[in-house]
Design an enzyme around this catalytic site. Structure first.
Site, short mmCIF file in Angstrom:
data_model
loop_
_atom_site.label_atom_id
_atom_site.label_comp_id
_atom_site.label_asym_id
_atom_site.label_seq_id
_atom_site.Cartn_x
_atom_site.Cartn_y
_atom_site.Cartn_z
N GLY A 34 44.04 32.41 47.81
CA GLY A 34 44.57 31.77 46.61
C GLY A 34 46.01 32.19 46.39
N GLY A 35 46.60 31.68 45.35
CA GLY A 35 47.99 31.97 45.05
C GLY A 35 48.16 33.30 44.34
CB SER A 88 45.00 32.77 42.02
OG SER A 88 44.62 33.60 43.10
NE ARG A 137 40.45 50.95 44.83
CZ ARG A 137 41.78 50.89 44.96
NH1 ARG A 137 42.40 49.74 44.78
NH2 ARG A 137 42.47 51.96 45.26
CG HIS A 167 45.05 46.36 42.71
ND1 HIS A 167 44.25 45.46 43.37
CD2 HIS A 167 46.10 45.65 42.24
CE1 HIS A 167 44.79 44.25 43.29
NE2 HIS A 167 45.91 44.35 42.61
CD GLU A 183 47.15 54.54 49.86
OE1 GLU A 183 48.00 55.31 50.38
OE2 GLU A 183 47.12 54.29 48.64
#
Length: 198
Positions: free
Chosen positions: A28-29, A32, A76, A72, A84
């Protein structure tokens, strides 16, 4: 359009991949709702390996990017383990039977090209580099039996980028998305927070 997260509960670790252990590509963009949807697909899992393949600059180098990464992380569950690395094949292998969320292939592509300092290299050279790394990812995905969700960006619906690096990124990510979608059980398109299963 309905959110399929409710009907996509994960199965137990180590079980054969089936309806509950599918491999999903979420696209998606920008802004979004892709990441939120991907996280909801794994909401019933206690142990999830969250793979963050993008660059990790210090806060003083890029405070905006640092703020996005922190947002983010806060969102979580504490039982999720963060890895990472741009070596997605190794990360998937290391996850074992735990569900995996990769967020996202766009930042992975940037990291791969950055590592090789290849933004100014001939397109064929960069394409071969990305294809080699992508082969490793696809091989790892083909061996996965546990639930796996990958997030990517849809970058082909806007104007043609004005700069070569933008055009290179758009073309390579579009091709990479196609190859990853081929090995996934489902592709979810997220637009304005709504989800369409393709």
């Amino acid at each position: 359009m309905s959110d399929p997260a409710a009907s996509a509960a994960a199965g137990p670790p180590g079980a054969p991949r089936g309806a509950g252990d599918s491999m999903v590509l979420v696209t998606g963009g920008v802004r979004s709702g892709k990441s939120g949807h991907a996280e909801r697909l794994l909401a019933g899992c206690d142990r999830v390996v969250y793979v963050a393949p993008g660059p990790t600059p210090e806060a003083e180098q890029d405070p905006d990017w640092h703020a996005r990464v922190e947002a983010h992380r806060v969102r979580r569950p504490p039982t999720w383990r963060t890895v990472e690395t741009a070596d997605l094949g190794a990360a998937l292998h290391g996850a074992g039977d735990d569900p995996v969320l990769v967020d996202c292939l766009g930042t992975w592509l940037t990291a791969v090209i950055d590592e090789a300092q290849a933004w100014e290299a001939p397109e064929e050279t960069v394409g071969a580099l990305v294809a080699e790394r992508l082969d490793g990812l696809l091989a790892a995905l083909s061996r996965r039996q546990a639930r796996t969700v990958l997030v990517t960006n849809e970058v082909g619906w806007g104007v043609v980028p004005a700069h070569r690096s933008g055009r290179l990124f758009r073309d390579l990510l579009g091709r990479s998305n196609q190859r990853v979608a081929e090995v996934c059980d489902e592709v979810h398109l997220v637009v304005a927070g709504r989800v369409l299963v393709l």
